[in-house]
Design a protein around this motif. Sequence first.
Motif, PDB file in Angstrom:
ATOM      1  N   THR A 153      50.945   3.014  -5.981  1.00  0.00           N
ATOM      2  CA  THR A 153      51.946   3.907  -5.403  1.00  0.00           C
ATOM      3  C   THR A 153      52.751   4.481  -6.549  1.00  0.00           C
ATOM      4  O   THR A 153      53.569   3.787  -7.163  1.00  0.00           O
ATOM      5  CB  THR A 153      52.871   3.147  -4.430  1.00  0.00           C
ATOM      6  N   ARG A 154      52.516   5.744  -6.845  1.00  0.00           N
ATOM      7  CA  ARG A 154      53.217   6.383  -7.960  1.00  0.00           C
ATOM      8  C   ARG A 154      54.587   6.895  -7.531  1.00  0.00           C
ATOM      9  O   ARG A 154      55.521   6.907  -8.312  1.00  0.00           O
ATOM     10  CB  ARG A 154      52.340   7.495  -8.540  1.00  0.00           C
ATOM     11  N   TRP A 155      54.688   7.359  -6.287  1.00  0.00           N
ATOM     12  CA  TRP A 155      55.979   7.745  -5.709  1.00  0.00           C
ATOM     13  C   TRP A 155      55.848   7.750  -4.197  1.00  0.00           C
ATOM     14  O   TRP A 155      54.750   7.801  -3.651  1.00  0.00           O
ATOM     15  CB  TRP A 155      56.448   9.113  -6.223  1.00  0.00           C
ATOM     16  N   LEU A 156      56.986   7.661  -3.529  1.00  0.00           N
ATOM     17  CA  LEU A 156      56.999   7.663  -2.070  1.00  0.00           C
ATOM     18  C   LEU A 156      56.875   9.095  -1.543  1.00  0.00           C
ATOM     19  O   LEU A 156      56.895  10.046  -2.316  1.00  0.00           O
ATOM     20  CB  LEU A 156      58.287   7.016  -1.556  1.00  0.00           C
ATOM     21  N   GLY A 157      56.749   9.205  -0.228  1.00  0.00           N
ATOM     22  CA  GLY A 157      56.593  10.530   0.377  1.00  0.00           C
ATOM     23  C   GLY A 157      57.666  11.492  -0.101  1.00  0.00           C
ATOM     24  O   GLY A 157      58.853  11.156  -0.106  1.00  0.00           O
ATOM     25  N   PRO A 158      57.275  12.697  -0.534  1.00  0.00           N
ATOM     26  CA  PRO A 158      58.218  13.615  -1.178  1.00  0.00           C
ATOM     27  C   PRO A 158      59.112  14.359  -0.194  1.00  0.00           C
ATOM     28  O   PRO A 158      58.822  14.441   1.001  1.00  0.00           O
ATOM     29  CB  PRO A 158      57.281  14.596  -1.895  1.00  0.00           C
ATOM     30  N   ALA A 159      60.191  14.910  -0.711  1.00  0.00           N
ATOM     31  CA  ALA A 159      61.028  15.812   0.070  1.00  0.00           C
ATOM     32  C   ALA A 159      60.229  17.077   0.381  1.00  0.00           C
ATOM     33  O   ALA A 159      59.278  17.429  -0.332  1.00  0.00           O
ATOM     34  CB  ALA A 159      62.293  16.159  -0.706  1.00  0.00           C
ATOM     35  N   LEU A 160      60.595  17.761   1.442  1.00  0.00           N
ATOM     36  CA  LEU A 160      59.886  18.974   1.843  1.00  0.00           C
ATOM     37  C   LEU A 160      59.951  20.020   0.729  1.00  0.00           C
ATOM     38  O   LEU A 160      61.033  20.413   0.290  1.00  0.00           O
ATOM     39  CB  LEU A 160      60.501  19.539   3.128  1.00  0.00           C
ATOM     40  N   GLY A 161      58.772  20.434   0.258  1.00  0.00           N
ATOM     41  CA  GLY A 161      58.703  21.455  -0.781  1.00  0.00           C
ATOM     42  C   GLY A 161      59.111  20.987  -2.162  1.00  0.00           C
ATOM     43  O   GLY A 161      59.326  21.804  -3.059  1.00  0.00           O
ATOM     44  N   GLU A 162      59.177  19.677  -2.367  1.00  0.00           N
ATOM     45  CA  GLU A 162      59.673  19.134  -3.634  1.00  0.00           C
ATOM     46  C   GLU A 162      58.889  19.642  -4.838  1.00  0.00           C
ATOM     47  O   GLU A 162      59.444  19.815  -5.927  1.00  0.00           O
ATOM     48  CB  GLU A 162      59.624  17.609  -3.573  1.00  0.00           C
ATOM     49  N   HIS A 163      57.600  19.887  -4.672  1.00  0.00           N
ATOM     50  CA  HIS A 163      56.763  20.259  -5.817  1.00  0.00           C
ATOM     51  C   HIS A 163      56.346  21.725  -5.791  1.00  0.00           C
ATOM     52  O   HIS A 163      55.472  22.134  -6.572  1.00  0.00           O
ATOM     53  CB  HIS A 163      55.518  19.372  -5.835  1.00  0.00           C
ATOM     54  N   THR A 164      56.958  22.510  -4.915  1.00  0.00           N
ATOM     55  CA  THR A 164      56.537  23.904  -4.747  1.00  0.00           C
ATOM     56  C   THR A 164      56.598  24.678  -6.061  1.00  0.00           C
ATOM     57  O   THR A 164      55.617  25.324  -6.465  1.00  0.00           O
ATOM     58  CB  THR A 164      57.416  24.603  -3.686  1.00  0.00           C
ATOM     59  N   ASP A 165      57.724  24.639  -6.738  1.00  0.00           N
ATOM     60  CA  ASP A 165      57.872  25.430  -7.958  1.00  0.00           C
ATOM     61  C   ASP A 165      56.879  25.001  -9.034  1.00  0.00           C
ATOM     62  O   ASP A 165      56.246  25.854  -9.686  1.00  0.00           O
ATOM     63  CB  ASP A 165      59.300  25.320  -8.488  1.00  0.00           C
ATOM     64  N   ALA A 166      56.710  23.684  -9.210  1.00  0.00           N
ATOM     65  CA  ALA A 166      55.800  23.190 -10.253  1.00  0.00           C
ATOM     66  C   ALA A 166      54.359  23.611  -9.972  1.00  0.00           C
ATOM     67  O   ALA A 166      53.626  24.010 -10.892  1.00  0.00           O
ATOM     68  CB  ALA A 166      55.899  21.672 -10.346  1.00  0.00           C
ATOM     69  N   ILE A 167      53.954  23.542  -8.687  1.00  0.00           N
ATOM     70  CA  ILE A 167      52.584  23.921  -8.329  1.00  0.00           C
ATOM     71  C   ILE A 167      52.361  25.407  -8.582  1.00  0.00           C
ATOM     72  O   ILE A 167      51.333  25.817  -9.143  1.00  0.00           O
ATOM     73  CB  ILE A 167      52.290  23.551  -6.863  1.00  0.00           C
ATOM     74  N   LEU A 168      53.330  26.235  -8.177  1.00  0.00           N
ATOM     75  CA  LEU A 168      53.175  27.686  -8.347  1.00  0.00           C
ATOM     76  C   LEU A 168      53.239  28.079  -9.823  1.00  0.00           C
ATOM     77  O   LEU A 168      52.532  28.998 -10.256  1.00  0.00           O
ATOM     78  CB  LEU A 168      54.234  28.421  -7.543  1.00  0.00           C
ATOM     79  N   HIS A 169      54.066  27.396 -10.604  1.00  0.00           N
ATOM     80  CA  HIS A 169      54.073  27.656 -12.050  1.00  0.00           C
ATOM     81  C   HIS A 169      52.688  27.388 -12.638  1.00  0.00           C
ATOM     82  O   HIS A 169      52.196  28.165 -13.472  1.00  0.00           O
ATOM     83  CB  HIS A 169      55.109  26.769 -12.745  1.00  0.00           C
ATOM     84  N   ALA A 170      52.056  26.297 -12.190  1.00  0.00           N
ATOM     85  CA  ALA A 170      50.720  25.961 -12.695  1.00  0.00           C
ATOM     86  C   ALA A 170      49.687  27.005 -12.298  1.00  0.00           C
ATOM     87  O   ALA A 170      48.670  27.168 -12.991  1.00  0.00           O
ATOM     88  CB  ALA A 170      50.305  24.582 -12.182  1.00  0.00           C
ATOM     89  N   LEU A 171      49.937  27.702 -11.206  1.00  0.00           N
ATOM     90  CA  LEU A 171      49.037  28.782 -10.774  1.00  0.00           C
ATOM     91  C   LEU A 171      49.330  30.097 -11.476  1.00  0.00           C
ATOM     92  O   LEU A 171      48.626  31.093 -11.254  1.00  0.00           O
ATOM     93  CB  LEU A 171      49.139  28.978  -9.261  1.00  0.00           C
ATOM     94  N   GLY A 172      50.393  30.143 -12.299  1.00  0.00           N
ATOM     95  CA  GLY A 172      50.708  31.346 -13.056  1.00  0.00           C
ATOM     96  C   GLY A 172      51.854  32.173 -12.510  1.00  0.00           C
ATOM     97  O   GLY A 172      52.116  33.273 -13.012  1.00  0.00           O
ATOM     98  N   TYR A 173      52.545  31.672 -11.498  1.00  0.00           N
ATOM     99  CA  TYR A 173      53.665  32.418 -10.914  1.00  0.00           C
ATOM    100  C   TYR A 173      54.912  32.254 -11.785  1.00  0.00           C
ATOM    101  O   TYR A 173      55.222  31.156 -12.254  1.00  0.00           O
ATOM    102  CB  TYR A 173      53.968  31.938  -9.496  1.00  0.00           C
ATOM    103  N   SER A 174      55.637  33.343 -11.974  1.00  0.00           N
ATOM    104  CA  SER A 174      56.871  33.310 -12.743  1.00  0.00           C
ATOM    105  C   SER A 174      58.034  32.866 -11.867  1.00  0.00           C
ATOM    106  O   SER A 174      57.927  32.824 -10.641  1.00  0.00           O
ATOM    107  CB  SER A 174      57.177  34.699 -13.311  1.00  0.00           C
ATOM    108  N   GLU A 175      59.168  32.572 -12.522  1.00  0.00           N
ATOM    109  CA  GLU A 175      60.365  32.207 -11.781  1.00  0.00           C
ATOM    110  C   GLU A 175      60.778  33.335 -10.840  1.00  0.00           C
ATOM    111  O   GLU A 175      61.170  33.096  -9.688  1.00  0.00           O
ATOM    112  CB  GLU A 175      61.520  31.913 -12.747  1.00  0.00           C
TER     113      GLU A 175
END
Length: 401
Positions: free
Chosen positions: A367-389
């Motif tokens: 267990t690396r972390w518990l269930g995340p907050a809603l949208g907790e990783h949205t920005d990081a995932i989209l940055h990895a896809l090439g989306y700017s701030e």
Amino acid sequence: MQAGALAGIKVLELGTLIAGPFCARMLGEFGADVIKIEAPDGGDPIRHWRILKDGTSLWWSVQSRNKQSLTLNMKDERGRAIAKQLALEADIIVENYRPGVLEKWGIGYEQLKAENPAVIMVRLSGFGQTGPMKDQPGFGAIGESMGGLRYVSGHPDRPPVRVGVSIGDSVAALHGVIGAMVALRHRDATGGRGAGEGQMVDVALYEAVFNMMESLVPEYDHAGVVRERTGGALPGIVPSNTYTTSDGENIVIAGNGDAIFKRLMLAMGRIDMAGDAQLARNDGRVPRSAEIDAAIQAWCDTQTIDSALTTLQAADVPAGRIYSVRDMMSDPQFLARGMFEQHQFADGTPVKMPAITPKLSATPGTTRWLGPALGEHTDAILHALGYSEQAIAALREDGVL
């Protein structure tokens, strides 16, 4: 923390509630990188099921551990475009929408396969992707009923009962995990990521339950026997039942092996039954199951739960008390096997979680972390896809995220 056996495997979870998310959860527990897409307006409904802490389900903490939460409005073409980009990069897609929903969004299996033949899609639905019932809604309760489990659950003089957990969804999820692993092995054997042959894993909830129903089909087809409800007894296998001890506790005694039955009778002081030639084999015991159960219950009437267990364990007869979660949390066997993990919520509140099963000697689940907050990783995932701030901010402003 040691990398799991599935480290490097990318999983995209499209779905809600139990079957699909449980399937993806297990992949994540063994190292897969799981991205869960949720609707921006509330997310997965299971976030608000059963007992809550600060407005979020305790169940969520387990069901979505190790997952990244990405919010996407799938009604918006820009949201669907992001989902498709992630789907084409994924090794495994897990979804549990009604058949046809993903096709409407342009991310159905055949649509993705045309661009990435190596993609593996696990599809969990009530009735499968084909057949006259495929478009009907089918929750676990329906799968348990249609698959045969409910019919044989309960007492013969009462309506069927449900198991106290969503077993139909969970059994389907396990079939999904098995299918995903088999498909991944085939893909890797035929060329690996980008070159190997992917496939669709079609799991119907009712069929997953049906797969657990032992000898129902040949017994009916060959002998015309319909298995009926038998309460706590195991039909056709004698004795295996639940009995009540003198202190009002329930004990399960499984004396259905031939040698075990003899040891059980001797431990009870029933030398007559231990030496009865007709009772030496199961096929002789079945016609006399009521007599045998009555004898065992009469013995239990003279025993407390502890004295009964001590006697039966000394005689090497399988027996056990029926555990509540309170019993589990202090039980030496559970503790020796490390079946509870200690974690804490974001505010520092400690909480125990079930440990990960099965146990692997070289690459155990974590267990690396518990269930995340809603949208907790949205920005990081989209940055990895090439989306700017700026692009992310615009999507959020438009209600896409």
